[in-house]
Design an enzyme around this catalytic site. Structure first.
Site, PDB file in Angstrom:
ATOM      1  N   CYS A   1       6.816   6.561  -6.442  1.00 45.02           N
ATOM      2  CA  CYS A   1       7.988   5.714  -6.714  1.00 45.02           C
ATOM      3  C   CYS A   1       9.104   6.503  -7.400  1.00 45.02           C
ATOM      4  O   CYS A   1      10.246   6.508  -6.936  1.00 45.02           O
ATOM      5  CB  CYS A   1       7.584   4.502  -7.533  1.00 45.02           C
ATOM      6  SG  CYS A   1       6.553   4.875  -8.964  1.00 45.02           S
TER       7      CYS A   1
HETATM    8  N1  LIG Z   1       2.490   0.351  -8.222  1.00 47.89           N
HETATM    9  C1  LIG Z   1       3.464   1.155  -7.819  1.00 47.89           C
HETATM   10  O1  LIG Z   1       4.638   0.991  -8.190  1.00 47.89           O
HETATM   11  C2  LIG Z   1       3.183   2.284  -6.899  1.00 47.89           C
HETATM   12  C3  LIG Z   1       1.903   2.636  -6.547  1.00 47.89           C
HETATM   13  N2  LIG Z   1       1.686   3.709  -5.720  1.00 47.89           N
HETATM   14  C4  LIG Z   1       0.324   4.104  -5.368  1.00 47.89           C
HETATM   15  O2  LIG Z   1      -0.201   3.151  -4.445  1.00 47.89           O
HETATM   16  C5  LIG Z   1      -1.589   2.962  -4.653  1.00 47.89           C
HETATM   17  C6  LIG Z   1      -1.849   1.489  -4.945  1.00 47.89           C
HETATM   18  O3  LIG Z   1      -1.139   1.133  -6.107  1.00 47.89           O
HETATM   19  P1  LIG Z   1      -1.129  -0.357  -6.670  1.00 47.89           P
HETATM   20  O4  LIG Z   1      -0.912  -1.320  -5.575  1.00 47.89           O
HETATM   21  O5  LIG Z   1      -0.178  -0.342  -7.808  1.00 47.89           O
HETATM   22  O6  LIG Z   1      -2.629  -0.488  -7.219  1.00 47.89           O
HETATM   23  P2  LIG Z   1      -3.439  -1.771  -7.723  1.00 47.89           P
HETATM   24  O7  LIG Z   1      -4.285  -1.311  -8.835  1.00 47.89           O
HETATM   25  O8  LIG Z   1      -2.498  -2.905  -7.966  1.00 47.89           O
HETATM   26  O9  LIG Z   1      -4.354  -2.134  -6.460  1.00 47.89           O
HETATM   27  C7  LIG Z   1      -5.411  -1.323  -6.012  1.00 47.89           C
HETATM   28  C8  LIG Z   1      -6.121  -2.021  -4.878  1.00 47.89           C
HETATM   29  O10 LIG Z   1      -7.200  -1.202  -4.414  1.00 47.89           O
HETATM   30  C9  LIG Z   1      -8.409  -1.993  -4.362  1.00 47.89           C
HETATM   31  N3  LIG Z   1      -9.522  -1.055  -4.480  1.00 47.89           N
HETATM   32  C10 LIG Z   1     -10.015  -0.442  -5.581  1.00 47.89           C
HETATM   33  N4  LIG Z   1     -11.021   0.394  -5.246  1.00 47.89           N
HETATM   34  C11 LIG Z   1     -11.153   0.327  -3.896  1.00 47.89           C
HETATM   35  C12 LIG Z   1     -12.032   0.933  -2.949  1.00 47.89           C
HETATM   36  N5  LIG Z   1     -12.951   1.810  -3.330  1.00 47.89           N
HETATM   37  N6  LIG Z   1     -11.890   0.596  -1.655  1.00 47.89           N
HETATM   38  C13 LIG Z   1     -10.981  -0.291  -1.245  1.00 47.89           C
HETATM   39  N7  LIG Z   1     -10.120  -0.913  -2.101  1.00 47.89           N
HETATM   40  C14 LIG Z   1     -10.208  -0.599  -3.397  1.00 47.89           C
HETATM   41  C15 LIG Z   1      -8.209  -2.979  -5.502  1.00 47.89           C
HETATM   42  O11 LIG Z   1      -9.015  -4.132  -5.408  1.00 47.89           O
HETATM   43  P3  LIG Z   1     -10.456  -4.236  -6.135  1.00 47.89           P
HETATM   44  O12 LIG Z   1     -10.392  -3.415  -7.395  1.00 47.89           O
HETATM   45  O13 LIG Z   1     -10.627  -5.709  -6.405  1.00 47.89           O
HETATM   46  O14 LIG Z   1     -11.429  -3.706  -5.162  1.00 47.89           O
HETATM   47  C16 LIG Z   1      -6.742  -3.348  -5.240  1.00 47.89           C
HETATM   48  O15 LIG Z   1      -6.659  -4.206  -4.119  1.00 47.89           O
HETATM   49  C17 LIG Z   1      -1.977   3.909  -5.811  1.00 47.89           C
HETATM   50  O16 LIG Z   1      -2.425   5.126  -5.301  1.00 47.89           O
HETATM   51  C18 LIG Z   1      -0.654   4.116  -6.538  1.00 47.89           C
HETATM   52  O17 LIG Z   1      -0.631   5.343  -7.215  1.00 47.89           O
HETATM   53  C19 LIG Z   1       2.715   4.407  -5.171  1.00 47.89           C
HETATM   54  C20 LIG Z   1       4.008   4.087  -5.454  1.00 47.89           C
HETATM   55  C21 LIG Z   1       4.347   3.004  -6.363  1.00 47.89           C
HETATM   56  C1  LIG Z   2       4.769   2.703 -14.787  1.00 47.86           C
HETATM   57  C2  LIG Z   2       3.684   3.601 -14.237  1.00 47.86           C
HETATM   58  O1  LIG Z   2       2.621   3.737 -14.814  1.00 47.86           O
HETATM   59  N1  LIG Z   2       3.959   4.224 -13.093  1.00 47.86           N
HETATM   60  C3  LIG Z   2       3.030   5.103 -12.438  1.00 47.86           C
HETATM   61  C4  LIG Z   2       3.617   5.654 -11.158  1.00 47.86           C
HETATM   62  C5  LIG Z   2       3.277   4.869  -9.948  1.00 47.86           C
HETATM   63  C6  LIG Z   2       3.464   5.644  -8.638  1.00 47.86           C
HETATM   64  O2  LIG Z   2       4.469   6.063  -8.161  1.00 47.86           O
HETATM   65  O3  LIG Z   2       2.418   5.903  -8.026  1.00 47.86           O
HETATM   66  P1  LIG Z   2       1.795   7.285  -7.543  1.00 47.86           P
HETATM   67  O4  LIG Z   2       0.845   7.608  -8.620  1.00 47.86           O
HETATM   68  O5  LIG Z   2       1.159   6.914  -6.272  1.00 47.86           O
HETATM   69  O6  LIG Z   2       2.797   8.313  -7.342  1.00 47.86           O
HETATM   70  C7  LIG Z   2       2.671   6.291 -13.327  1.00 47.86           C
HETATM   71  O7  LIG Z   2       3.493   6.789 -14.059  1.00 47.86           O
HETATM   72  O8  LIG Z   2       1.544   6.784 -13.167  1.00 47.86           O
END
Ligand SMILES: NC(=O)C1=CN([C@@H]2O[C@H](COP(=O)(O)OP(=O)(O)OC[C@H]3O[C@@H](n4cnc5c(N)ncnc54)[C@H](OP(=O)(O)O)[C@@H]3O)[C@@H](O)[C@H]2O)C=CC1
Ligand SMILES: CC(=O)N[C@@H](CCC(=O)OP(=O)(O)O)C(=O)O
Length: 337
Positions: free
Chosen positions: A157
């Site tokens: 992000c």
């Molecule tokens: N949040 C953000 O702003 C951003 C996030 N990302 C990246 O995107 C990815 C997802 O982030 P985010 O949506 O915030 O994460 P969350 O923690 O909100 O969601 C993670 C999801 O993965 C599931 N999960 C956990 N373990 C497993 C497994 N072994 N197999 C299948 N599903 C699984 C969880 O459900 P359950 O635990 O119930 O199984 C849940 O649905 C991360 O890698 C993050 O770094 C990238 C950019 C921005």
């Molecule tokens: C507020 C906050 O905790 N933000 C996350 C970044 C989320 C993100 O971009 O995800 P990736 O790890 O997939 O790059 C952090 O700093 O780790």
């Protein structure tokens, strides 16, 4: 045009739910499964039980993962991994081997440098072949490579906002990079994901920097920009959105007009980047949207560029769907707004 069968892994999380909402309304995608971990407490619940905003829109059940990825991948064209880095690291090669196109929202395939994963993610990368082949999905800049990729590593992000702001200036050779661009960025709490933790609990969150000089997004940004930067993330007390304020030095004599031209040239025909000229972007204008807004101001050789986006959308799910649209020849913004 053909219909793709799409699977979302990690569908109950913040980015997974946003992906589900986009894919549900995509005319060329049929969602075949919304997966959570094998041991998830949410398996069997409907996605809309967890995210009530989706009630009546996506009432599909969350299904527990199985070890038999080949069976799960049967008939699936595209897989979105909205999972933790280690989980994506392990799952991506299995879906790729089954012939699926994989859009990974984690950091597991973003930076092809030895020791990077050990140093910044705490695990040794086991899939150098796929790391080599992965295309970095900074959609406005890598469309040509995305069109033929099987594995797309969707940028983080903070790196999305930072690079969309800096890349036009660097490509146009307007910056004096002897002074490293200084990126100060504030993210909403959803950036940390949905799982409970003390640092993201309501009474604990307070505007504060974190990961100072150690955050994994600094090397991700530098690797893909080809320039060093100083990056300081901050946690803000709001749910979603990122605002990055970037201070840099222009080469002597570079004018505001040349800066404006560089942005206009870079983002001509790129509807998800909105140029604000000298007006300053805000989180309010981008939260819930797939846009990255960019504005700037300068004084002598000092330039401040400001970029704002929704971390869950242009910073994750919207960019992933944008990459899928590019990859499969759909309209780049299909289903995004
Ligand atoms: N949040 C953000 O702003 C951003 C996030 N990302 C990246 O995107 C990815 C997802 O982030 P985010 O949506 O915030 O994460 P969350 O923690 O909100 O969601 C993670 C999801 O993965 C599931 N999960 C956990 N373990 C497993 C497994 N072994 N197999 C299948 N599903 C699984 C969880 O459900 P359950 O635990 O119930 O199984 C849940 O649905 C991360 O890698 C993050 O770094 C990238 C950019 C921005
Ligand atoms: C507020 C906050 O905790 N933000 C996350 C970044 C989320 C993100 O971009 O995800 P990736 O790890 O997939 O790059 C952090 O700093 O780790």
């Amino acid at each position: 045009m053909s219909t793709l069968n799409g699977l979302i892994i990690g569908a109950s999380g913040y980015t997974g739910a946003e992906l589900a909402a986009y894919l549900q309304r995509h005319p060329n995608v049929n969602i075949t499964g919304l997966m959570v971990s094998a041991q998830s407490h949410d398996a069997g619940k409907r996605l809309s039980d967890l995210h009530p905003v989706l009630k009546g829109i996506i009432d599909l059940p969350l299904q527990p993962m199985t070890d038999d990825i080949a069976a799960l991948a049967q008939g699936v064209d595209v897989v979105f991994l909205a999972t933790a880095h280690e989980v994506s690291h392990d799952l991506a090669p299995q879906f790729l081997a089954a012939g699926c196109a994989v859009f990974d929202l984690s950091g597991a395939y973003r930076v092809n440098q030895s020791d990077f994963y050990q140093k910044y993610y705490g695990f040794a990368h086991q899939h150098a072949d796929w790391l080599d082949k992965a295309v970095y999905g900074l959609a406005e800049w890598r469309a040509e490579d995305i069109r033929t990729a099987q594995l797309i590593a969707v940028p983080g992000c903070y790196p999305t906002a930072s690079q969309l702001a800096l890349k036009p200036l660097i490509e146009s050779d307007l910056l004096d990079l002897n002074q490293w661009p200084v990126i100060n960025a504030v993210s909403g709490v959803s950036g940390a994901g949905r799982k409970a933790s003390m640092t993201t609990s309501f009474c604990e969150v307070s505007l504060q920097p974190y990961g100072v000089f150690t955050h994994r997004h600094q090397p991700e940004i530098s690797a893909h920009l080809g320039a060093q930067v100083i990056f300081t993330p901050h946690l803000g007390n709001f749910p979603r959105g990122i605002l990055a304020t970037i201070t840099c030095r222009l080469k002597t004599g570079v004018t505001a007009e040349r800066v404006a031209e560089a942005f206009a040239r870079a983002y001509d025909g790129k509807p998800l980047v909105r140029l604000f000229g000298r007006e300053m972007p805000s989180i309010r204008a981008v939260a819930g949207t797939p846009f990255c807004d960019i504005g700037f101001a300068l004084q002598d050789d000092h330039l401040i560029v400001v970029a704002a986006e929704d971390n869950l959308l242009k910073g994750a799910a919207a960019q992933a769907v944008q990459c899928m649209n590019i990859r499969f020849g759909f309209d780049e913004t299909q289903s995004l707004f």
